[in-house]
Motif scaffolding. Structure first.
Motif, PDB file in Angstrom:
ATOM      1  N   CYS A 190     -12.185  -3.966  -5.708  1.00 41.00           N
ATOM      2  CA  CYS A 190     -12.089  -3.496  -7.098  1.00 41.00           C
ATOM      3  C   CYS A 190     -11.328  -4.505  -7.947  1.00 41.00           C
ATOM      4  CB  CYS A 190     -11.391  -2.134  -7.145  1.00 41.00           C
ATOM      5  SG  CYS A 190     -11.209  -1.469  -8.819  1.00 41.00           S
TER       6      CYS A 190
ATOM      7  N   CYS B 132     -14.171   5.150  -6.649  1.00 40.35           N
ATOM      8  CA  CYS B 132     -13.095   4.225  -6.256  1.00 40.35           C
ATOM      9  C   CYS B 132     -11.758   4.804  -6.694  1.00 40.35           C
ATOM     10  CB  CYS B 132     -13.322   2.861  -6.907  1.00 40.35           C
ATOM     11  SG  CYS B 132     -11.944   1.713  -6.712  1.00 40.35           S
ATOM     12  N   TYR B 133     -10.794   4.844  -5.757  1.00 40.75           N
ATOM     13  CA  TYR B 133      -9.495   5.446  -6.090  1.00 40.75           C
ATOM     14  C   TYR B 133      -8.659   4.552  -7.001  1.00 40.75           C
ATOM     15  CZ  TYR B 133      -7.288   2.360  -2.615  1.00 40.75           C
ATOM     16  OH  TYR B 133      -6.830   1.275  -1.925  1.00 40.75           O
ATOM     17  N   ARG B 134      -9.110   3.332  -7.232  1.00 41.17           N
ATOM     18  CA  ARG B 134      -8.362   2.432  -8.120  1.00 41.17           C
ATOM     19  C   ARG B 134      -8.759   2.578  -9.587  1.00 41.17           C
ATOM     20  NH1 ARG B 134      -5.622  -1.204  -4.952  1.00 41.17           N
ATOM     21  NH2 ARG B 134      -6.492  -1.705  -2.899  1.00 41.17           N
ATOM     22  N   CYS B 135     -10.064   2.819  -9.840  1.00 39.22           N
ATOM     23  CA  CYS B 135     -10.542   2.852 -11.233  1.00 39.22           C
ATOM     24  C   CYS B 135     -11.367   4.094 -11.562  1.00 39.22           C
ATOM     25  CB  CYS B 135     -11.357   1.603 -11.537  1.00 39.22           C
ATOM     26  SG  CYS B 135     -12.883   1.490 -10.575  1.00 39.22           S
TER      27      CYS B 135
ATOM     28  N   HIS C  55       0.833  -1.208   0.000  1.00 38.24           N
ATOM     29  CA  HIS C  55       0.000   0.000   0.000  1.00 38.24           C
ATOM     30  C   HIS C  55       0.871   1.263   0.000  1.00 38.24           C
ATOM     31  CE1 HIS C  55      -3.477  -2.513   0.565  1.00 38.24           C
ATOM     32  NE2 HIS C  55      -2.894  -3.096   1.598  1.00 38.24           N
TER      33      HIS C  55
ATOM     34  N   PRO D 183     -13.237  -0.143  -2.834  1.00 34.75           N
ATOM     35  CA  PRO D 183     -11.897  -0.256  -3.458  1.00 34.75           C
ATOM     36  C   PRO D 183     -11.182  -1.553  -3.120  1.00 34.75           C
ATOM     37  CG  PRO D 183     -12.217   1.946  -2.577  1.00 34.75           C
ATOM     38  CD  PRO D 183     -13.395   1.142  -2.120  1.00 34.75           C
TER      39      PRO D 183
ATOM     40  N   CYS E  51      -5.140   7.543 -11.867  1.00 31.81           N
ATOM     41  CA  CYS E  51      -3.794   7.833 -11.349  1.00 31.81           C
ATOM     42  C   CYS E  51      -3.724   9.259 -10.807  1.00 31.81           C
ATOM     43  CB  CYS E  51      -2.755   7.641 -12.451  1.00 31.81           C
ATOM     44  SG  CYS E  51      -1.066   7.922 -11.881  1.00 31.81           S
TER      45      CYS E  51
ATOM     46  N   LYS F 202      -7.439  -3.925  -8.533  1.00 31.86           N
ATOM     47  CA  LYS F 202      -6.532  -3.722  -7.408  1.00 31.86           C
ATOM     48  C   LYS F 202      -5.158  -4.355  -7.626  1.00 31.86           C
ATOM     49  CE  LYS F 202      -8.159  -7.656  -4.613  1.00 31.86           C
ATOM     50  NZ  LYS F 202      -8.775  -8.024  -3.323  1.00 31.86           N
TER      51      LYS F 202
ATOM     52  N   CYS G  80      -0.434   0.518 -13.037  1.00 32.70           N
ATOM     53  CA  CYS G  80      -0.748   1.745 -13.781  1.00 32.70           C
ATOM     54  C   CYS G  80       0.246   1.936 -14.924  1.00 32.70           C
ATOM     55  CB  CYS G  80      -0.706   2.938 -12.832  1.00 32.70           C
ATOM     56  SG  CYS G  80      -0.946   4.525 -13.669  1.00 32.70           S
TER      57      CYS G  80
ATOM     58  N   GLY H 298      -1.862  -1.274  -8.198  1.00 33.95           N
ATOM     59  CA  GLY H 298      -3.004  -0.983  -7.347  1.00 33.95           C
ATOM     60  C   GLY H 298      -4.048  -0.083  -7.961  1.00 33.95           C
ATOM     61  N   HIS H 299      -3.800   0.430  -9.181  1.00 35.35           N
ATOM     62  CA  HIS H 299      -4.792   1.274  -9.834  1.00 35.35           C
ATOM     63  C   HIS H 299      -4.489   1.331 -11.327  1.00 35.35           C
ATOM     64  CE1 HIS H 299      -1.465   4.082  -8.966  1.00 35.35           C
ATOM     65  NE2 HIS H 299      -1.821   4.660 -10.101  1.00 35.35           N
TER      66      HIS H 299
END
Length: 650
Positions: A230, A217-220, A139, A227, A250, A233, A237, A244-245
């Motif tokens: 998701c 969702c901060y991932r997608c 993380h 998340p 991003c 995950k 990137c 993680g995304h």
């Protein structure tokens, strides 16, 4: 009276570590008050189990195990089950280990400690563990908290990571509670506290109450899911290369895009040519890298009537000249104040001394281009994309390499001829222990789809004299079929069920990877040679051929060349290759891989020619499609090697 404590279990080779077993044995002797060395040996031999005892007997023949010291017996076991550890390989495993999904911090650190056991860090162990803990965390937010700390130690990093992990888990739990309250309408306060967005219209408000979370969702960057669940995950990137995304969500990309609309942004915004304002993106220009002076592709450009040698860099947005070159060659060019803002890939701002519009010429091509002078010295000029857009370089001449390397197949045709080579002056001899008993195995069934390929391969091996039919034999191994990358097959004898258990081991030491890589220091040019069918280029002594018989659907065949699958083959082959290449500096050989290095082109070419002469005289042959000649970067034994050192290959 002896104490009655514990029980010493048998040694399990697949589970137990020899060093740990030795510690347990000594503790057992202490508990039982056994102090006499002879009695300790007797206890060890009667407790270790039948398989291990039989192995020890074979290892000390013709002597008896009870005649050896305790340390000798454990050393024999350790050398057999745990060969000499390659420190660089152990460190590679440690550095490759990242925290896995669902794995907590404590378990991850425990695994790092286990992997670091044989890494030989010494007093730097905690520092190495701290670095890998921070680099390997799953993380990013936990990494950021750790990196914000000054004078970071392993204990401090572990404490922060575990605290952040606990807080993260509690937050997810509370968010789950908040979602359930929001769905039932029992708690508007919790909805506000955790920023659960609701639509302003009554219809959207009612539908929003049925969602788990309405926050993106901060991932997608999509809505309607947690998340932690998701599907992206575990994606990496494409923009920032962080796991993680995806690029759409991003944050780094969003920050960079936001800077595009502000003064002093990082994106290259080229205004009309009547103005002189360039703003340079850290992604689009790499001036510091280009200004390294490490011998990239050079081209001579006529600038304002003077010849200037420039280093080509397609990663640089603009072309620049250092102040030293400007003072020595282009001082007649009048500069005016420049508003250009230049930044390196590493984020360092470059001081611009001035600029001018100058005529440039390359061959018959001419153009008027903007020249920027930067305040650095002892560095090359850089030919960037702005000039390259108007100049067509003669790439063929720029990348032309000495034909003395690339006409190797013409100079040494016998090295790349068809068929298998024959190593002159060496024959492999197979020696079995005195208690060896002949083992005869029936042929194993071959999948129908491979039957034709197996028959064709047997015919080829027979035509090339690698195998020959025999009418009968006391020894016979079934075959193993290995499918190769090009969809062809390799036939190997399964000698682990016949001669391997009885072979007298060849004690010739295999090269140490650290020693091999140490010999590469200072190299700038590299050639990697690959043997064709390796072991099969060595003939087998006539008296040993009967041990190498294979049993196939077409009958019995005996190998006349050393096949794959014999446990002593690596040592036999390595000894022969070391003798062939003995006394040659800058040459490393590990089994069928040969690496030649040179600090200059001349030194490299001379060494390569000497190696090829030796191999040719020895009767060996190379596989042309797997050889790499005169490269500045090669892969060798799982590592990428270049002038900057070595690093694990992907």
């Amino acid at each position: 009276m002896a104490a009655r404590h514990g029980k010493l279990c048998e040694f399990n080779a697949g589970v137990d570590n020899v060093e740990d077993y030795k510690e347990r044995f000594l503790l057992y002797c202490t508990a039982k008050e056994i102090t006499d060395d002879d009695k300790k040996i007797a206890v060890l031999l009667t407790s270790m189990g039948t398989t291990t005892y039989t192995l020890l007997k074979n290892l000390v023949r013709p002597a008896a195990p009870q005649g050896k010291s305790l340390d000798t017996l454990f050393k024999l076991l350790q050398d057999h089950y745990e060969p000499r550890i390659i420190v660089i390989a152990e460190r590679f495993r440690l550095y490759k280990r990242m925290q896995r999904e669902g794995e907590n911090i404590a378990v991850y650190v425990s695994e790092l400690r286990r992997l670091a056991k044989h890494c030989d860090f010494g007093e730097q162990l905690n520092t190495a563990l701290r670095d890998q803990l921070v680099c390997g965390l799953l993380h990013e937010n936990i990494q950021q908290k750790i990196l914000a700390e000054a004078e970071l130690t392993l204990e401090k990093a572990l404490r922060i990571a575990q605290a952040a992990e606990t807080a993260r888990a509690e937050t997810q739990h509370l968010r789950g509670e908040s979602t359930r309250h929001a769905a039932s309408g029992h708690s508007r306060t919790l909805e506000t506290a955790f920023a659960v967005k609701r639509a302003t219209t009554s219809s959207r408000s009612q539908s929003g109450s049925l969602r788990a979370l309405d926050k993106a969702c901060y991932r997608c960057n999509d809505h309607g899911h947690d998340p932690t669940k998701c599907r992206f995950k575990n994606y990496t990137c494409l923009f920032c290369k962080t796991k993680g995304h995806i690029a759409k969500a991003c944050r780094k990309k969003q920050r960079d895009n936001a800077k595009d609309s502000t003064e002093g942004n990082w994106r290259t915004k080229r205004k009309p040519k009547t103005q002189s304002t360039y703003q340079v993106d850290a992604e689009d220009v790499s001036l510091i890298c280009s200004l390294s002076g490490r011998g990239g592709v050079k081209v001579t450009i006529e600038v304002a009537g003077r010849n200037v040698e420039m280093e080509v860099d397609t990663g640089a947005s603009v072309s620049v000249v250092p102040t030293q070159i400007y003072s020595e060659v282009l001082s007649h060019v009048q500069l005016k104040k420049s508003t250009a803002q230049l930044q390196s890939y590493s984020g360092e701002r470059l001081k611009v001394k001035g600029e001018a519009v100058v005529p440039i010429k390359y061959g018959i091509q001419q153009s008027m281009e903007r020249l920027i002078v930067v305040d650095v010295s002892d560095k090359p000029a850089v030919l960037g994309r702005d000039w390259l857009s108007n100049l067509k370089l003669d790439w063929a001449s720029l990348f032309k390499v000495d034909s003395g390397v690339f006409d190797v197949p013409e100079k040494f045709p016998q090295l790349f001829a068809e068929g298998v080579g024959t190593l002159q002056g060496y024959q492999a001899k197979i020696t079995l222990s005195a208690d060896a008993k002949p083992q005869f195995h029936r042929p194993r069934p071959v999948p129908y789809a491979l039957q034709q390929k197996v028959e064709e391969e047997l015919n080829r091996l027979q035509e090339e004299g690698i195998i020959q039919p025999v009418e009968n034999s006391e020894w016979a191994a079934p075959i193993v079929i290995v499918r190769k990358a090009d969809n062809s097959i390799r036939i190997c004898g399964d000698y682990k069920v016949t001669i391997n258990p009885y072979l007298e081991m060849d004690n010739y030491p295999m090269p140490n990877a650290q020693d091999l890589f140490a010999s590469l220091a200072g190299g700038r040019f590299f050639t990697r040679l690959d043997m064709k069918q390796a072991y099969m280029q060595m003939r087998v002594d006539a008296s040993s051929q009967r041990y190498l018989t294979i049993n196939t659907a077409k009958g019995l065949f005996a190998y006349t060349r050393m096949p794959f699958g014999i446990s002593t083959a690596p040592g036999i082959w390595q000894r022969a290759m070391d003798n062939v290449l003995t006394g040659m500096p800058g040459v490393s050989c590990y089994l069928d891989d040969i690496l030649i290095v040179g600090q200059s082109e001349e030194q490299h070419d001379e060494r390569l020619h000497q190696v090829l002469e030796r191999l040719s005289q020895a009767g060996l042959r190379l596989k042309r499609e797997k050889c790499e000649f005169k490269k500045t970067r090669v892969e060798y034994l799982g590592y990428v090697v270049d002038e900057h050192g070595l690093r694990p290959a992907e």
